[in-house]
Design a protein around this motif. Structure first.
Motif, PDB file in Angstrom:
ATOM      1  N   MET A  61      -8.117   1.943   4.401  1.00 55.48           N
ATOM      2  CA  MET A  61      -7.959   0.774   3.446  1.00 55.48           C
ATOM      3  C   MET A  61      -7.709  -0.382   4.417  1.00 55.48           C
ATOM      4  O   MET A  61      -8.276  -1.541   3.929  1.00 55.48           O
ATOM      5  N   LEU A  62      -6.959  -0.392   5.445  1.00 54.80           N
ATOM      6  CA  LEU A  62      -6.532  -1.508   6.196  1.00 54.80           C
ATOM      7  C   LEU A  62      -7.835  -2.077   6.667  1.00 54.80           C
ATOM      8  O   LEU A  62      -7.998  -3.249   6.969  1.00 54.80           O
ATOM      9  N   ALA A  68       3.318   2.375   6.172  1.00 47.56           N
ATOM     10  CA  ALA A  68       2.139   2.164   7.054  1.00 47.56           C
ATOM     11  C   ALA A  68       2.652   1.391   8.518  1.00 47.56           C
ATOM     12  O   ALA A  68       1.995   1.762   9.490  1.00 47.56           O
ATOM     13  N   THR A 118      -9.994  -3.722   4.544  1.00 49.81           N
ATOM     14  CA  THR A 118      -9.521  -4.947   3.959  1.00 49.81           C
ATOM     15  C   THR A 118      -9.825  -6.370   5.041  1.00 49.81           C
ATOM     16  O   THR A 118     -10.201  -7.155   4.700  1.00 49.81           O
ATOM     17  N   LYS A 165     -13.386  -7.184   5.155  1.00 50.82           N
ATOM     18  CA  LYS A 165     -13.639  -7.969   4.031  1.00 50.82           C
ATOM     19  C   LYS A 165     -13.063  -9.494   4.281  1.00 50.82           C
ATOM     20  O   LYS A 165     -13.724 -10.193   4.043  1.00 50.82           O
ATOM     21  N   LEU A 166     -12.009  -9.331   4.879  1.00 54.85           N
ATOM     22  CA  LEU A 166     -11.487 -10.730   5.393  1.00 54.85           C
ATOM     23  C   LEU A 166     -12.315 -11.423   6.348  1.00 54.85           C
ATOM     24  O   LEU A 166     -12.442 -12.807   6.415  1.00 54.85           O
ATOM     25  N   LEU A 187      -4.081  -2.492  -1.439  1.00 53.91           N
ATOM     26  CA  LEU A 187      -4.003  -2.260   0.240  1.00 53.91           C
ATOM     27  C   LEU A 187      -2.758  -1.610   0.211  1.00 53.91           C
ATOM     28  O   LEU A 187      -2.476  -0.506   0.615  1.00 53.91           O
ATOM     29  N   PHE A 189      -0.473   2.666   0.938  1.00 53.29           N
ATOM     30  CA  PHE A 189       0.651   3.034   1.938  1.00 53.29           C
ATOM     31  C   PHE A 189       1.420   4.029   1.394  1.00 53.29           C
ATOM     32  O   PHE A 189       2.165   4.588   2.314  1.00 53.29           O
ATOM     33  N   LEU A 207       4.857  -5.783   6.844  1.00 52.98           N
ATOM     34  CA  LEU A 207       4.351  -4.352   6.972  1.00 52.98           C
ATOM     35  C   LEU A 207       5.027  -3.291   7.678  1.00 52.98           C
ATOM     36  O   LEU A 207       5.118  -2.023   7.258  1.00 52.98           O
TER      37      LEU A 207
END
Lengths: 239, 235
Positions: free
Chosen positions: B3-4, B87, B7, B10-11, A99, A103, B82
């Motif tokens: 991707m976020l 991102a 993810t 999935k969580l 993940l 970025f 983050l």
């Protein structure tokens, strides 16, 4: 070459002056320590350098960039390990790495980084099942996944056992030898003495001392730190 | 962003309790109503409850699930972390909204399937109007959840706020008393789920949802989203 340039930096929160007229520079390839008791202004300085907050006064340049104006670009060059920052419980080590790798423009090799941080065996383990040391190593790995030129590591060995601390120190040396400039925030004097080329000691938002650990040590850095920072307790001030 | 979102999806799949409450429980609840032979005003209980259960799905993921996630990310300093990456923290919130909206729609389709296949509840006679209300009531609940998540300092307080809101929201949706008195129904029309329930019933019967109901849902979405954006605490 200068990696980080902080000039007459000031940040207030209401009536409190968290950072008061602080100036220092960090040379490229250096390990620079930022020391001070809790509440001395270390974390605010980190926030300002990382572009998370805007300074009230003063100028910051990180790799020649303004952390606020050039935030997007800066975050490609700067890796940050934040104090007490966690990950979702059920995210695995490899998922977190993938993940965070997504970025960045040119991320590091995940398998290689996991091996370097001794996390290869844990790659399919959920975050909540990791030990304190493993979480800390993962946090360092995530700070390095974007191949930063500069890394800020905040209280990196707090809560680690002595063996894990020494392993982490070795790791920091290795990272520096790969050409990464490191700003290390700590309140462990032995750590600063062992790792840092130069340290800045903060007290009440101000810079109380700046120099190589050996220059400041009287007779050790520990003594210098206590002498320089304990004045705040008795209320005596030295300008 | 992809991707976020992946993810976050999935969580969510790894949270059995959230999935049970938002996905399995509504279908089970409708099935229980389906087995019952009783009816209200000549309409089988299962038909009366279908829009109520659909409103429930939005509350479960929007008002109860989402705020805990958002406040938890702030509490655990995920958002701050983050913020130091290219991102930024905004995208993870966006990813959560996408995932939440997707599961709400999936659960709604599941509920409709249980009603139709299990108990012969007719599918909405005005499908476009029905879909519009489902989406609007989902966005209203997600925006409300985002506002709670924006203001609540911890995951625990966000969960408490979501639970407190659950009762009035679902009361006006008719969860406990599907047949509200005329006066209560009039008040309920101005609450998002009271409006949603009425509009869903209209659409099931073949009518186009009343503009006032769409206005309440759209207004709730916009007002809550704007307030969330204004008051969001990143750390």
């Amino acid at each position: 070459m200068t990696a980080i340039e902080v000039d007459r930096l000031t940040k207030r929160y209401g009536a409190t002056v968290a950072v008061d007229d602080v100036s220092f520079t960090v040379a490229e390839g250096e390990i620079f320590g930022l020391l001070g008791r809790n509440g001395a202004g270390k974390s605010t300085t980190v926030d300002l350098v990382a572009g998370l907050r805007a300074p009230d006064q003063g100028r910051i340049r990180v790799a020649g960039l303004d952390p606020r104006r050039d935030r997007q670009e800066l975050h490609h060059l700067l890796g940050v390990q934040l104090q007490e920052s966690q990950l979702p419980d059920r995210l695995t080590v490899a998922e977190a790495m993938r993940l965070y790798a997504s970025f960045y423009r040119r991320p590091a090799d995940i398998a290689g980084l996991l091996a370097q941080l001794d996390l290869t065996d844990k790659r399919n383990t959920a975050y909540r099942r990791l030990s304190g040391g493993q979480k800390q190593r993962l946090s360092i790995a995530l700070a390095l996944i974007g191949r930063p030129r500069i890394a800020i590591l905040d209280e990196l060995t707090t809560g680690l056992d002595p063996v894990a601390r020494r392993d982490t120190w070795q790791l920091i040396d290795d990272i520096r030898n790969q050409g990464v400039t490191i700003m290390l925030i700590t309140h462990f004097m032995d750590e600063a003495e062992r790792l840092c080329d130069r340290v800045a000691i903060m007290r009440d938002g101000r810079l109380a001392a700046l120099g190589a650990p050996a220059e400041l040590g009287r007779p050790t850095l520990d003594d210098a730190f206590i002498e320089l920072t304990s004045r705040a307790l008795t209320g005596r001030r030295q300008s | 962003m992809k991707m976020l979102t992946l993810t976050e999806a999935k969580l969510l799949v790894r949270e059995p309790l959230a999935l049970f409450w938002g996905l399995v429980f509504p279908m089970a609840l409708l099935a229980v109503m389906g087995v019952s032979a009783s009816s209200i005003g000549g309409v089988p209980l299962v038909t009366v409850y279908e829009p109520i259960v659909i409103a429930f799905v939005g509350v479960a993921f929007g008002v109860q699930g989402l705020p805990v996630q958002v406040a938890g990310y702030r509490e655990r300093r995920v958002l701050r972390r983050l913020a130091t990456t290219p991102a930024g923290p905004l995208r993870v919130i966006g990813a959560q909204l996408i995932v939440s909206l997707t599961v709400v729609l999936a659960a709604t389709i599941g509920v409709l399937a249980v009603g139709r296949l299990g108990f012969g509840v007719p599918l909405p006679a005005q499908p476009a109007g029905f879909a519009l209300v489902v989406v609007l009531s989902a966005t209203a609940m997600l925006a409300l959840g985002l506002l709670i998540g924006a203001l609540a300092p911890t995951a625990r307080s966000a969960g408490a706020a979501g639970t407190v809101l659950f009762f009035p929201l679902m009361y006006f949706a008719g969860l406990w008393t599907p047949q509200l008195s005329a006066a209560t129904r009039r008040i309920g029309q101005f609450t998002p789920l009271g409006a949603a329930n009425q509009a869903l019933r209209d659409a099931m019967a073949g009518g186009w949802p009343h503009p006032a109901a769409l206005l309440v849902l759209g207004g709730c979405t916009l007002a809550c989203a704007a307030a969330a954006a204004r008051f969001f605490r990143w750390d």
